[in-house]
Design an enzyme around this catalytic site. Structure first.
Site, PDB file in Angstrom:
ATOM      1  N   ASP A  84       0.871  -1.169   0.000  1.00 35.59           N
ATOM      2  CA  ASP A  84       0.000   0.000   0.000  1.00 35.59           C
ATOM      3  C   ASP A  84       0.913   1.226   0.000  1.00 35.59           C
ATOM      4  O   ASP A  84       2.059   1.171   0.440  1.00 35.59           O
ATOM      5  CB  ASP A  84      -0.941  -0.017   1.211  1.00 35.59           C
ATOM      6  CG  ASP A  84      -2.076   0.993   1.045  1.00 35.59           C
ATOM      7  OD1 ASP A  84      -2.115   1.678   0.002  1.00 35.59           O
ATOM      8  OD2 ASP A  84      -2.912   1.110   1.962  1.00 35.59           O
TER       9      ASP A  84
ATOM     10  N   ASP B  35      -7.770  -7.095   1.580  1.00 41.32           N
ATOM     11  CA  ASP B  35      -6.795  -7.175   2.665  1.00 41.32           C
ATOM     12  C   ASP B  35      -7.449  -6.543   3.872  1.00 41.32           C
ATOM     13  O   ASP B  35      -8.342  -5.700   3.723  1.00 41.32           O
ATOM     14  CB  ASP B  35      -5.522  -6.374   2.345  1.00 41.32           C
ATOM     15  CG  ASP B  35      -5.717  -4.891   2.605  1.00 41.32           C
ATOM     16  OD1 ASP B  35      -6.346  -4.225   1.747  1.00 41.32           O
ATOM     17  OD2 ASP B  35      -5.307  -4.385   3.662  1.00 41.32           O
TER      18      ASP B  35
HETATM   19  N1  GUN Z   1      -6.446   0.947   2.789  1.00 37.06           N
HETATM   20  C1  GUN Z   1      -7.743   0.988   3.130  1.00 37.06           C
HETATM   21  N2  GUN Z   1      -8.361   2.028   2.518  1.00 37.06           N
HETATM   22  C2  GUN Z   1      -7.420   2.657   1.784  1.00 37.06           C
HETATM   23  C3  GUN Z   1      -7.446   3.817   0.938  1.00 37.06           C
HETATM   24  O1  GUN Z   1      -8.459   4.476   0.738  1.00 37.06           O
HETATM   25  N3  GUN Z   1      -6.260   4.164   0.348  1.00 37.06           N
HETATM   26  C4  GUN Z   1      -5.116   3.459   0.545  1.00 37.06           C
HETATM   27  N4  GUN Z   1      -3.993   3.844  -0.068  1.00 37.06           N
HETATM   28  N5  GUN Z   1      -5.076   2.373   1.337  1.00 37.06           N
HETATM   29  C5  GUN Z   1      -6.212   1.979   1.942  1.00 37.06           C
END
Ligand code: GUN
EC number: 2.4.2.29
Length: 376
Positions: free
Chosen positions: A92, A271
């Site tokens: 992420d 996830d």
């Molecule tokens: N993980 C859960 N929601 C989000 C989101 O809106 N953006 C990002 N980058 N990671 C997430």
């Protein structure tokens, strides 16, 4: 990266497919265990592979950038080598963690200035440097830098923020084109849809993201406190627009029920910290419902942790023993509960896949949702 659609359910929008990268095949629908700082908390890589067996896990740019820091991961030859995990990894972008974890942050068009939750030091994330960091970490799938809006969110704020996320996406793509791979395997890039809980914004965002023509697409800004029905409504709006021949990743979702309902709406990847975090607090997910293993009712219950026996911990330990471990706050309790929960989540998505392929997903899903709603 290649996505192949293997089957579509006729009574819902569920799909079964495969995502293939240089680190192997990911069968979808998939749940990706969260390995924030280069470890799925409480589980050895060997147990993760042999007993839980996910095709892909997740790491976090925000955490890895702060510790051990990008240059150390680069020196190790990338995150796969550093953590001894030779299957797929997705990172992420920090677009969520920077808002949820850092002590204070200033969001500007240029990027986000934030204070580390560890030592209070100041840092800046921009679409450009987040792409560089994700190149260095070396995940197989990397995410766009976005702003995840809170819930509830004022319409005008959500709209402004969504447009900024779109401009940031263009900057991510431009910058990626200027950078090259740091290791000898490819990286796929997924953009992220925002738009809070507003259908018109979600629709606009899904169109913008679909237009970017990426190999896979993600949905962010959900599971941030909104009622499940609103989450499902947003998923439905965007899966109508997203291309069918690309995988769809719903970020940060969710409970076993949320996962099945969103699979039914056409989501392929998930996830969430829930199976691991809740395990450490004594909450077990099972096909019959959830268990609070700390409850006194399990004190002398010598039945297996879960007689379905998905992972070895389910049959090798009793509920009474696991409750005892939690009562005396022993590490092994958290480990057993984590292996159980992740084993269950991976079983759930594999079972969903089997039923999609067999053509009876809808009936199975409705039955499972009913069962899993129980508190045991
Ligand atoms: N993980 C859960 N929601 C989000 C989101 O809106 N953006 C990002 N980058 N990671 C997430």
């Amino acid at each position: 990266m290649k996505f192949e659609l293997k089957a579509k359910d006729t009574q819902s929008k569920a799909r079964a497919g495969t995502v293939t990268t240089d680190h192997g095949v990911i069968e979808t629908p998939i749940f990706m265990p969260v390995g924030t700082v280069g470890t799925v908390k409480g589980v050895h890589q060997r147990e993760l592979k042999d007993d839980i067996n996910p095709d892909i896990i997740l790491g976090n740019t925000y955490h890895l950038y702060l510790r051990p820091q990008t240059h150390i991961i680069e020196k190790a030859g990338g995150l796969h080598k550093f953590m001894n995990w030779d299957r797929n990894i997705l990172t992420d972008s920090g677009g969520y963690q920077v808002y949820s974890l850092s002590a204070n942050r200033k969001i500007k068009e240029e990027g986000v200035k934030f204070k580390s939750h560890i030592d209070g030091s100041y840092h800046t994330f921009t679409p450009e440097n987040v792409m560089e960091i994700q190149r260095s970490i070396g995940a197989d799938i990397i995410m766009a830098f976005d702003e995840c809006t809170p819930y509830p969110c004022d319409y005008n704020y959500a709209k402004r923020s969504m447009h900024m996320t779109h401009r940031w996406l263009d900057r991510c793509i431009n910058h990626l084109e200027k950078t090259s791979l740091k290791y000898d395997y490819n990286q796929a890039f997924f953009p992220i849809i925002q738009g809070s809980t507003y259908k018109d914004l979600r629709k606009q965002s899904a169109e913008y993201i679909a237009n970017a023509g990426a190999v896979g697409n993600a949905i962010g800004g959900l599971s941030v406190g909104e009622p499940a029905e609103e989450m499902y409504a947003m998923t439905e709006v965007v899966t109508e627009i997203l291309p069918e021949d690309k995988p769809r990743y719903l970020m940060g979702v969710g409970t076993p029920i949320n996962i099945l309902e969103n699979i039914a709406l056409g989501i392929d990847m998930f996830d969430c910290v829930m199976p691991t975090r809740n395990a450490r607090n004594g909450m077990l997910f099972t096909a019959q419902g959830t268990i609070n293993i700390k409850n006194k009712k399990w004190e002398a219950d010598f039945s297996p942790v879960d007689d379905m026996g998905i992972t070895f911990v389910d049959t090798e330990y009793t509920k009474a023993y696991l409750r005892h471990l939690f009562t005396v706050n022993e590490l092994l309790g958290k480990q057993i509960a984590t292996i159980h929960n992740l084993g269950f989540y991976l079983w759930l998505v594999r079972e969903a896949r089997k039923h999609i392929l067999a053509g009876d997903f809808r009936t199975w899903k409705d039955q499972m949702v009913k069962q899993m709603d129980n508190r045991l």
